[in-house]
Design an enzyme around this catalytic site. Structure first.
Site, PDB file in Angstrom:
ATOM      1  N   GLU A 157       0.813  -1.221   0.000  1.00 35.48           N
ATOM      2  CA  GLU A 157       0.000   0.000   0.000  1.00 35.48           C
ATOM      3  C   GLU A 157       0.847   1.272   0.000  1.00 35.48           C
ATOM      4  O   GLU A 157       0.842   2.040   0.966  1.00 35.48           O
ATOM      5  CB  GLU A 157      -0.964   0.005   1.184  1.00 35.48           C
ATOM      6  N   GLU A 315      -6.606  -7.864  -0.465  1.00 33.92           N
ATOM      7  CA  GLU A 315      -6.961  -7.868   0.960  1.00 33.92           C
ATOM      8  C   GLU A 315      -8.444  -7.564   1.106  1.00 33.92           C
ATOM      9  O   GLU A 315      -8.987  -6.696   0.400  1.00 33.92           O
ATOM     10  CB  GLU A 315      -6.197  -6.776   1.732  1.00 33.92           C
TER      11      GLU A 315
END
Ligand code: GAL
Length: 682
Positions: A157, A315
């Site tokens: 991320e 995710e």
């Protein structure tokens, strides 16, 4: 003609089912590591994302390395048929490295961030870059040939840090100045002109005077954001090169959030496949419909970045995400319905954060497949395992296209330009506008891809341009090419404001789009109070009778276009609000105001009709998600009910259950939170 795409992991014609797995946090409990591998098999897991935050375990000191535990993880998971998406550990660095102030980001006040946390690196630090390249290269050399290796998960991320990861150290500032020199061909006068830096006497006499601290200089602030974004791209390239020195396996990085930290299109072009982390705000209230629509919007962003190819949900949370105001449990069935919604939106798998929750540390309460060393016979585990079994039966969907006849332009450069520019701040940001438009297609079961302004638009029958304030070089030509190919193109009045430096576009709004729209330059834009609306007079049924303008009313001039709606009130009564213009083989439309969602949905439905777009079902009950994926010769219809109440959905005859092969009735009775996947020959 339906297309089939290669799987995200070459040769793997199987839905991926996986999750973040942090065995380094449980090395003192070997029996749990054995249990992990056994239970992963039982849950139908096919992929584990390993190593994301493992740097300290892999390299406990500057000159010491320990791969033995990771070798054992590879062996244990391979024995159970679980593949590995191996992460580079650059998102968090070991303390021995963080002790060197150089690698820690400098805040704008000149202080360094403390060691600890994650993402807090200075991306230009030579020490940090060398250390990242070395550990990545060692990982690649060691595991490139391992049969369990599925691919690479670069870092984690990017952009998920304070101040979006911006470092103000002297080296970064000098790098920014060098970047500007290259951008402006070493011509400081050109920069001063482009930024109109005579404003408030901010003209630069020397490149060294340019510091990202002047919020009154819009061009400067936009450039600073772009430089920071380019640094992310640069780190991706650094890590990719280190991996590619030894491994050819596919590379991704997990994207997340509102996707405005960096230019995701530029990063996506470096990747073999794109992936996204999605944590919708589901709380059992009617607001869930918005959260489901938002999740579907990000699915569309991934398809846009992937050029329509499948992508991977990297995710998601099987139970209670920790970073929500209320940690409400997902009701039975909800996890399956939400997960299959992503598959319906083009994900060739479902992965979690995370497999087993850590015993301590900031995310110890975050929902996971297994909670610490608690008993494993849980509802969450059973639901995950049931989904795993379903995904195993959906191998036929792998590589299937999401036929997306609609392209919505959602460009981060416009987001940044609007953010740094004063004025019109009360009007919605570009991504919010894109989401509002996307929702109208979402509710009709039509895939709409979110594409950036650098993308080819000719693959779409309908192109929507909402809030594309900044005109990237070549964007008008890409719109013209879509029109030449016969598309319907809708442009709104918040588009076409700025050139590539955030300066007002030459000749007035909407600049080079005006000719394509059959318009002259707009004269003024009225911004309404939130309690104001302006009635419209409509012709041709493109808007429902009784439609009002909200938000803003643009006062445009016709130059060839015809008016299909006009303002019926205010001093500008009679001026056009919606126009149409034939250009090339296509038709361009300009909407001068904002509309309430039902009126916008009506307009977009009419434009979809005009573009020859057919939704997969004629009627979709409110709150139900319907999407199609298509393989050559076979169709899959996903019908998902992510709400608590039961619904009936008419799907018509001829479908069978993709998970069980039984013939299905023409009308489905779906219980609350129930999801069905249907199939039939194309
Ligand atoms: C993600 C992140 C994970 C974990 C998770 C918790 O955004 O990649 O490492 O923090 O959030 O929701």
């Amino acid at each position: 003609m339906a297309t089939s795409f290669p799987p995200v992991v070459p040769g793997r014609f199987q839905m991926l089912h996986g999750g973040d797995y942090n065995p380094e946090q449980w090395r003192h409990r070997p029996e749990l590591l054995d249990e992990d591998a056994r239970l992963m098999r039982r849950a139908g897991m096919t992929a584990a994302s390993v190593g994301i935050f493992s740097w300290a375990a892999l390299q406990p000191g500057p000159d010491s390395w320990d791969f033995a535990w990771l070798d054992a993880v590879f062996a244990r998971l391979q024995a159970q048929g679980v593949g590995i998406l191996l992460a580079t550990p650059s998102a968090a660095r070991p303390l021995w490295l963080a002790e060197d102030a150089e690698v820690r980001r400098m805040r704008s006040d000149g202080t360094r961030e403390d060691p600890g946390g994650r993402h807090s690196f200075c991306a230009t630090s030579p020490r940090w870059r060398a250390a990242v390249a070395e550990i990545d290269r060692r990982l690649a050399e060691r595991y490139a040939g391992h049969p369990a290796l599925l691919g690479w998960h670069i870092s984690n991320e990017f952009g998920g840090a304070a101040e979006n990861g911006r470092c103000h150290c002297p080296r970064c500032i000098a790098g920014f100045q060098g970047w500007l020199r290259r951008r402006f061909g070493d011509d400081l006068d050109a920069l001063n002109r482009a930024w109109n830096s005579a404003f408030w006497s901010h003209s630069y006499q020397d490149w060294a005077q340019i510091r990202p601290c002047d919020r009154s200089n819009d061009g400067l602030m936009l450039a600073w954001q772009r430089w920071c974004s380019d640094l992310v791209l640069d780190v991706v390239r650094l890590e990719k090169a280190a991996i590619r020195s030894a491994s050819a396996a596919p590379i991704t990085t997990n994207m997340h959030g509102p996707m405005d930290f960096y230019d995701h299109g530029a990063v996506a072009r470096e990747l073999d496949f794109v992936s996204y982390d999605c944590y919708p705000d589901i709380d059992g209230s009617p607001r869930d419909a918005e959260a489901v629509a938002a999740a579907s919007f990000y699915d569309g962003c991934m398809r846009g970045l992937a050029g329509g190819r499948p992508w991977l949900l990297m995710e998601s949370c099987p139970s209670q995400p920790q970073y929500k105001p209320r940690m409400r449990l997902k009701r039975p069935g909800m996890h399956r319905a939400l997960s299959l919604a992503h598959v319906a939106g083009g994900s060739d798998g479902v992965c979690y954060f995370q497999w087993r929750a850590g015993s301590n540390g900031h995310e110890k309460h975050h929902g996971a497949v297994l909670m610490q060393d608690a008993p494993t016979d849980t509802r969450v585990f059973r639901e995950v395992a049931e989904l795993g079994a379903d995904l195993a039966r959906l191998g036929g969907v792998v590589g299937a296209a999401c036929p997306a006849p609609v392209g919505i332009v959602c460009d981060v450069h416009s987001t940044w330009a609007r953010r740094v520019s004063g004025g019109f701040q009360g009007e919605p940001a570009p991504a919010e506008l894109a989401m509002t438009h996307h929702r109208c297609f979402h509710e009709r079961g039509i895939h709409a891809d979110l594409v950036d302004a650098d993308s080819d638009l000719t693959r779409f029958a309908l192109v929507v341009v909402p809030g594309v304030a900044l005109l990237r070089p070549g964007f008008a030509a890409r719109i013209e090419a879509a029109l030449a190919a016969g598309a319907q193109v809708l442009v709104d009045a918040l588009s076409g404001w700025y050139d590539d430096e955030a300066a007002i576009v030459a000749g007035g709004r909407p600049g080079p789009l005006a000719g394509l729209l059959g318009l002259g330059a707009s004269e003024e834009m009225d911004v309404l109070r939130t309690d104001e609306r302006v009635a419209l007079t409509v012709t041709g049924g493109w808007l429902p009778a009784g439609t009002h303008a909200i938000g803003h009313c643009d006062l445009m001039r016709l130059a060839g276009a015809e008016a299909l709606a006009s303002y019926a009130g205010e001093f500008y009564a009679g001026r056009p609000a919606l126009t149409r213009h034939r250009h090339g083989a296509g038709t361009s439309w300009y909407l001068g105001c904002r509309l309430e969602r039902p009126a916008l949905a009506h307009l977009l439905a009419r434009l979809a009709d005009a573009a020859g777009i057919r939704p997969p079902l004629p009627e979709i009950p409110a709150g139900v998600v319907v999407r199609e994926r298509i393989q050559p010769g076979r169709r899959y219809l996903f019908v998902l009910n992510p709400q608590p109440q039961a619904v009936q959905v008419g799907v018509g005859p001829g479908w069978s259950d993709a998970l069980g092969e039984a013939a299905m009735p023409a009308t489905l009775d779906l219980a609350g939170h129930q999801a069905q996947v249907l199939t039939r020959p194309a």
